[in-house]
Scaffold this motif. Structure first.
Motif, PDB file in Angstrom:
ATOM      1  N   LEU A 137     120.706  18.524 -53.896  1.00 41.22           N
ATOM      2  CA  LEU A 137     120.735  19.793 -53.174  1.00 41.22           C
ATOM      3  C   LEU A 137     119.810  19.792 -51.970  1.00 41.22           C
ATOM      4  O   LEU A 137     120.165  20.272 -50.891  1.00 41.22           O
ATOM      5  CB  LEU A 137     120.353  20.938 -54.126  1.00 41.22           C
ATOM      6  N   ASN A 138     118.602  19.244 -52.132  1.00 42.19           N
ATOM      7  CA  ASN A 138     117.636  19.208 -51.033  1.00 42.19           C
ATOM      8  C   ASN A 138     118.210  18.456 -49.840  1.00 42.19           C
ATOM      9  O   ASN A 138     118.157  18.927 -48.701  1.00 42.19           O
ATOM     10  CB  ASN A 138     116.340  18.528 -51.478  1.00 42.19           C
ATOM     11  N   TRP A 140     121.336  17.656 -49.153  1.00 39.52           N
ATOM     12  CA  TRP A 140     122.545  18.260 -48.598  1.00 39.52           C
ATOM     13  C   TRP A 140     122.197  19.459 -47.719  1.00 39.52           C
ATOM     14  O   TRP A 140     122.756  19.629 -46.639  1.00 39.52           O
ATOM     15  CB  TRP A 140     123.486  18.683 -49.721  1.00 39.52           C
ATOM     16  N   HIS A 141     121.270  20.282 -48.171  1.00 39.83           N
ATOM     17  CA  HIS A 141     120.881  21.479 -47.416  1.00 39.83           C
ATOM     18  C   HIS A 141     120.244  21.100 -46.078  1.00 39.83           C
ATOM     19  O   HIS A 141     120.506  21.738 -45.051  1.00 39.83           O
ATOM     20  CB  HIS A 141     119.896  22.322 -48.234  1.00 39.83           C
ATOM     21  N   HIS A 160     124.227  20.074 -56.524  1.00 41.07           N
ATOM     22  CA  HIS A 160     123.616  21.368 -56.842  1.00 41.07           C
ATOM     23  C   HIS A 160     122.290  21.229 -57.588  1.00 41.07           C
ATOM     24  O   HIS A 160     121.722  22.238 -58.027  1.00 41.07           O
ATOM     25  CB  HIS A 160     124.585  22.222 -57.663  1.00 41.07           C
ATOM     26  N   LEU A 209     114.016  26.364 -51.643  1.00 38.44           N
ATOM     27  CA  LEU A 209     115.410  26.562 -52.030  1.00 38.44           C
ATOM     28  C   LEU A 209     115.552  27.529 -53.202  1.00 38.44           C
ATOM     29  O   LEU A 209     116.614  28.122 -53.398  1.00 38.44           O
ATOM     30  CB  LEU A 209     116.044  25.209 -52.370  1.00 38.44           C
ATOM     31  N   HIS A 226     118.549  22.501 -41.431  1.00 41.30           N
ATOM     32  CA  HIS A 226     119.825  22.993 -41.948  1.00 41.30           C
ATOM     33  C   HIS A 226     120.780  23.327 -40.802  1.00 41.30           C
ATOM     34  O   HIS A 226     121.971  22.984 -40.845  1.00 41.30           O
ATOM     35  CB  HIS A 226     119.593  24.232 -42.818  1.00 41.30           C
ATOM     36  N   GLU A 230     124.584  21.134 -39.652  1.00 44.05           N
ATOM     37  CA  GLU A 230     125.770  21.830 -40.151  1.00 44.05           C
ATOM     38  C   GLU A 230     127.029  20.972 -39.982  1.00 44.05           C
ATOM     39  O   GLU A 230     127.919  20.961 -40.840  1.00 44.05           O
ATOM     40  CB  GLU A 230     125.945  23.169 -39.427  1.00 44.05           C
ATOM     41  N   ARG A 233     128.114  18.723 -42.859  1.00 44.18           N
ATOM     42  CA  ARG A 233     128.683  19.305 -44.077  1.00 44.18           C
ATOM     43  C   ARG A 233     130.104  19.819 -43.879  1.00 44.18           C
ATOM     44  O   ARG A 233     130.715  20.337 -44.810  1.00 44.18           O
ATOM     45  CB  ARG A 233     127.770  20.444 -44.571  1.00 44.18           C
TER      46      ARG A 233
END
Length: 247
Positions: A137-138, A140-141, A160, A209, A226, A230, A233
């Motif tokens: 998650l870290n 990916w964000h 996640h 998060l 982030h 973008e 993603r």
């Protein structure tokens, strides 16, 4: 509904199985690096498809610690593994590219990730497998992955899970302590660590998060990462739809 991590890991095994079934594939493949994220995904892959999975170690000037950790993971968890040494291929690629344009350290480091993904997809297609990603998650964000490299995969099982939850999962899945306790690194260059490059610890990022951060500097840094990532993603940027004239 809240769920215990052990139960969520069981769900991830089912998720992998169902994803493969829907794709009419036969199994899964995952690249291992000697790091904790790929170790967790490798063990999930084995649980999902005990007879139809493969882990791949792809060194490109990798450190001795990377090698030792990967070997220990394979031996301790009895993983089905192959090694594809990409050093010579990468060096030839680097020489050719630099004759055209002198590239940055980061650009060439990202080329390593893309070369590894090319290797995984070649082996995957040969075996009719899907490629599993290892981003948490870290990562990916923040966009802390290489576009069309470690981010170019078929499914991302641990996307996640916070870094602390990945560590907890690693203990449940019998990942070697040497891997759990080592400093997270993408192995982009000698001495590189994730936290040094990001500027904050994974523990601090976890807190952000979870909505428990009070550090404005951290918030500014993570929000910036982030925003500028973008595009990583999303699918390729597309224009407005062509509205055809009715005849």
């Amino acid at each position: 509904m809240n769920m215990k991590l052990e139960n969520y890991l069981d769900y991830l095994v089912e998720f992998i199985q169902q994803t493969v079934k829907k794709a009419n594939a036969k199994g899964v493949i995952v690249g291992i690096s000697g790091g904790i994220d790929s170790a967790v995904v490798a063990n999930l892959a084995k649980k999902a498809f005990p007879d139809n999975y493969l882990t791949v170690w792809m060194p490109i000037n990798s450190s001795q610690e990377d090698f030792d950790c990967a070997e220990e993971l394979i031996e301790k968890n009895n993983l089905k593994a192959v090694s594809v040494d990409l050093k010579a291929t990468f060096e030839q690629f680097k020489t050719t590219i630099n004759e055209i344009n002198e590239n940055s350290v980061l650009a060439l480091a990202n080329a390593k990730a893309r070369l590894r993904m090319t290797t995984l997809y070649t082996l995957a297609q040969t075996n009719e497998y899907l490629v599993l990603g290892t981003d948490n998650l870290n990562e990916w964000h923040m966009g802390y992955f290489t576009k069309f490299g470690d981010g170019g995969v078929d499914a991302v099982p641990i996307i996640h899970l916070l870094k602390s939850e990945v560590r907890a999962a690693a203990k449940i899945l019998n990942v070697p302590t040497s891997i759990i306790e080592r400093a997270p690194t993408a192995g982009l260059w000698e001495g590189q660590t994730d936290e040094k490059e990001i500027g904050y610890s994974y523990e601090e990022i976890d807190q952000y998060l979870l909505g428990q951060n009070t550090n404005q500097g951290l918030k500014t840094r993570i929000d910036h990462l982030h925003k500028i990532s973008e595009h990583k993603r999303n699918i390729a940027i597309t224009p407005l739809e062509f509205k055809r004239e009715q005849k």
